[in-house]
Design a protein around this motif. Structure first.
Motif: not given
Length: 587
Positions: A531, A474, A476, A533
């Motif tokens: 997320s 991910e 993130s 992000v």
């Protein structure tokens, strides 16, 4: 061109759990926020065959104590004895090297060291056009004229049987320091240093030509009683050769490259600074900087003018001389780029206009007026578009043509050429790159034979470029801490490549756009809807995807993690290698 994404060699979940737990225990007080970075680090280590923290620590012990004893290399004693004989008798020594990065850095390295032992030195780089690759009769004649009694050949000579015999008749001895694959017969030199020769017990076989030159200097320094020379000042040249000659960055090469990079970053020779240019104060040079900044300029001198100019620059110490040489080499590089672009366009036009050539499993193209100095680069450019073993040829002299061979992942072009010897005059090189000469009258037969060999060895119906990635993550998880962990695996290069990751189902924030001439590239700002992000990236040669990405289509990306330096600030940036739209098969 559609690429296949494949996960790098895998490991068991048990191995991953064990190493991850070891890493977190080893780093006491690990904060929960950075534990994902340790998990990714564990995956990267396992894919490099590292299964314990102890092995990971050893992997990062890149010090001179890790270098092998040079006298383990076959014939090293004989080479050292002959050089010391020449030094003691005040015999002139000619240092001879090829005109590429490995050859010119080798010559600069050897001359730099031998200056501490003798002033009776000269050096020679053959002309790419009148002499061709490797040792030449003209070079030997020059040695005779200059009254040299010993030639030290670097990055060439392993197949120069007739040349060494000729030199012997003239009263000139040879020491050969080469890293190319030997033939069945070796030249009758005083000493042949090549870890790949039979009965050589040297524990590491993949040194560059400059690396072998360094081992000879190391051996000489061990035996010398007259001077004390700091060998580490030579390692910047070894690092440049290791990076640019595309040798594996494993074992001893990794140690040499790491020590060389430290030298370049901390106490660089002015000529190397001139090649690399100014950098942000906090930025550190990496292997990629040597490959893409220093290497092309050093090579350009031999491609356009004379490789001797590169040696002159690398050996220069006075600022005015360095400036003059660097300016000349930069001009050579500009001309090289222009020739590269023109010939690449012509080669692609030939393929597009002739289906009989385009549909083959190999590419063999010839034009008598193509610039011999850039045919290797053009071969690589053609592979970028068509991805098949490629040979670009041009006229050499009279009815002789020559050129460069480049291959694709997994295909040993050197072995393929070995099966075409009856259709050539000579060849030499590596698994993925080689050079060859043949008669113009042999071209059709050679093209047919090479195509036959390539077709017979293909493992799939068509060659397809593959991106091997280390982990799917991910975005993130992408932090400065993770980048710090990745940096500990440096220096990167063949067999220890920069980690590649895959992230899926990302969309633009609205700030992505095409950039560069004709919108050829993409400047991205991507987010993970789950997320939230946001992370920036750059995707070279993906400008054609701009409309779909800007329209909000989700994408999967394969990328490496880089740092962008700007006005004293450091930020994470993704270097995107491939883009697939999320609804596209990701094989």
């Amino acid at each position: 061109m559609n690429k296949i994404w494949t996960l790098a060699p895998n490991y068991s979940e048990n191995q991953l759990d064990t190493l991850y737990n070891e890493l977190t225990k080893f780093s006491k007080g690990t904060q929960k926020a950075i534990q994902p970075a340790y998990l990714i680090l564990a995956k990267l280590l396992l894919q490099r065959g590292i299964t314990t923290v102890k092995e990971a620590v050893a992997f990062n012990e890149l010090t001179k104590e890790k270098l092998h004893d040079p006298f383990l290399m076959r014939n090293m004693d004989a080479a050292v004895n002959r050089i010391m004989q020449a030094v003691n008798a005040s015999e002139k020594i000619m240092v001879y090297g090829d005109y590429d990065v490995d050859g010119t850095t080798s010559v600069a390295l050897m001359v730099s060291y031998l200056k501490s032992l003798t002033s009776n030195l000269t050096y020679y780089i053959p002309d790419r056009y009148t002499e061709g690759y490797g040792i030449s009769f003209q070079g030997i004649d020059t040695a005779k004229t200059e009254e040299a009694k010993l030639i030290i050949a670097l990055d060439c000579g392993i197949k120069a049987i007739d040349k060494v015999d000729y030199a012997t008749k003239l009263g000139i001895d040879f020491i050969i320091c080469d890293h190319h694959t030997p033939g069945d017969q070796l030249p009758k030199a005083v000493a042949v240093l090549d870890p790949k020769q039979k009965d050589c017990n040297y524990p590491y076989k993949e040194l560059s030509g400059c690396g072998i030159g360094f081992k000879l200097c190391q051996a000489l320094e061990q035996k010398s009683t007259s001077t004390s020379f700091d060998l580490e000042q030579l390692l910047d040249l070894v690092a440049i050769s290791t990076a640019c000659d595309i040798v594996p960055v494993t074992g001893e090469n990794r140690v040499l490259a790491s020590m060389g990079l430290k030298r370049i970053n901390n106490t660089p020779r002015p000529s190397v600074t001139a090649l690399l240019g100014e950098k942000e104060p906090q930025k550190q040079y990496h292997i990629s900087d040597l490959v893409f900044q220093a290497g092309p300029k050093i090579n350009a001198a031999g491609r356009i003018a004379s490789g001797k100019k590169s040696v002159d620059l690398l050996l220069a110490t006075k600022s005015d001389k360095i400036k003059d040489f660097a300016t000349e080499i930069n001009n050579n590089n500009t001309e090289r780029k222009e020739e590269d672009k023109r010939i690449t366009e012509e080669a692609i036009s030939m393929l597009e206009s002739d289906s009989s050539l385009k549909e083959k499993n190999s590419t063999v193209l010839y034009q008598e007026n193509w610039h011999k100095g850039v045919v290797g680069i053009v071969a690589s450019r053609v592979i970028e578009k068509y991805y098949k073993p490629t040979i670009i040829l041009t006229k050499s002299k009279d009815d002789i043509i020559g050129g460069s061979v480049r291959s694709v992942s997994g295909f040993d072009v050197y072995q393929a050429l070995e099966q075409c010897t009856e259709e050539m005059l000579q060849f030499g090189g590596h698994k993925y790159a080689a050079g060859l000469t043949l008669k113009l009258s042999q071209l059709d037969a050679f093209r047919q034979k090479f195509e036959q060999v390539v077709t017979s060895q293909m493992s799939v119906p068509k060659f397809t470029p593959t991106i091997k990635y280390d982990a799917e993550i991910e975005i993130s998880a992408i932090t400065m801490q993770l980048k710090s962990f990745i940096n500990k695996l440096e220096p990167f290069g063949p067999q220890n490549m920069t980690p590649t990751f895959v992230s899926r189902n990302l969309v633009t924030t609205g700030n992505s756009r095409a950039v560069g001439m004709d919108g050829l590239h993409l400047k991205l700002e991507l987010t993970d809807p789950n997320s939230g992000v946001v992370i920036p990236g750059i995707a070279f040669n993906f400008g054609h995807f701009s409309e779909r990405i800007i329209a909000g289509e989700p994408i999967d990306i394969a990328y490496s993690i880089d740092i962008n330096y700007w006005k004293g600030n450091e930020t994470i940036q993704l270097m995107v290698k491939d883009i697939k739209f999320t609804d596209t098969p990701t094989q």
